[in-house]
Design a protein around this motif. Structure first.
Motif, PDB file in Angstrom:
ATOM      1  N   GLU A 178      -5.657  -6.412   4.641  1.00  0.00           N
ATOM      2  CA  GLU A 178      -6.066  -5.439   5.659  1.00  0.00           C
ATOM      3  C   GLU A 178      -4.860  -4.845   6.373  1.00  0.00           C
ATOM      4  N   LYS A 236      -3.084  -2.355   3.967  1.00  0.00           N
ATOM      5  CA  LYS A 236      -3.870  -1.114   3.862  1.00  0.00           C
ATOM      6  C   LYS A 236      -3.698  -0.261   5.105  1.00  0.00           C
ATOM      7  N   LYS A 237      -3.832  -0.903   6.253  1.00  0.00           N
ATOM      8  CA  LYS A 237      -3.736  -0.176   7.526  1.00  0.00           C
ATOM      9  C   LYS A 237      -2.368   0.490   7.684  1.00  0.00           C
ATOM     10  N   ASN A 239      -1.707   3.419   5.114  1.00  0.00           N
ATOM     11  CA  ASN A 239      -2.545   4.595   5.303  1.00  0.00           C
ATOM     12  C   ASN A 239      -2.179   5.398   6.542  1.00  0.00           C
ATOM     13  N   LYS A 240      -1.120   5.008   7.230  1.00  0.00           N
ATOM     14  CA  LYS A 240      -0.690   5.734   8.439  1.00  0.00           C
ATOM     15  C   LYS A 240      -0.074   7.060   8.066  1.00  0.00           C
ATOM     16  N   HIS A 285       1.416  -7.903  11.415  1.00  0.00           N
ATOM     17  CA  HIS A 285       1.719  -6.473  11.264  1.00  0.00           C
ATOM     18  C   HIS A 285       3.225  -6.229  11.259  1.00  0.00           C
TER      19      HIS A 285
END
Length: 150
Positions: free
Chosen positions: A142, A145-146, A149-150, A102
């Motif tokens: 993933e 995307k995560k 999309n915040k 991340h």
């Protein structure tokens, strides 16, 4: 020391130790390397990137076989695949933890100036090249995307 030389040394050690599972895994790696050398357009030496891709492919094959054998209640064959997976993992780069992944993806998003899910393709292209061998494509996807999309 190149991967090919490391494998040759490890094969000798496994033969002396009479470690059948380790020897089978090392021979599979050597075989894949030799096949890569004979491919059209191949050079005498393989790049580190190519070596990592070979190892990842072999690891993925073992993992899929392992899962199939577990579903079919063939623990004997599953154990062989698991042992070979562990040997292959020794030569792969250390995988990123979820937090590290991340963090890396966040840095890339900031560097590229991405701000919305529409920038997914742009970020994914750079991230998959930069993080190749240290995280699989699904995990990278993933994370992108995560964070987008915040």
């Amino acid at each position: 020391m190149s991967l090919e030389n490391q494998i040759n040394e490890k094969i000798k050690e496994a033969m002396k130790a009479k470690d059948k599972d380790r020897l089978n895994a090392l021979r599979a790696i050597k075989s894949a390397i030799l096949l890569a050398h004979t491919e059209k357009g191949a050079t005498d030496t393989l790049s580190e990137d190519t070596e990592v891709k070979i190892l990842q492919k072999l690891h993925k094959q073992r993992k899929e076989s392992y899962e199939i054998f577990i579903q079919q209640n063939r623990e004997d064959l599953a154990a062989e695949e698991l042992a070979q997976m562990r040997v292959i993992e020794e030569f792969l780069p250390k995988p990123l933890t979820e937090e590290e992944l991340h963090e890396e993806v966040s840095k890339l998003i900031q560097e590229l100036g991405a701000s919305s899910p529409a920038d997914f393709g742009k970020v994914m292209g750079v991230a998959s090249k930069k993080l190749a061998g240290r995280a699989d494509g699904k995990a990278i996807s993933e994370a992108v995307k995560k964070l987008l999309n915040k």
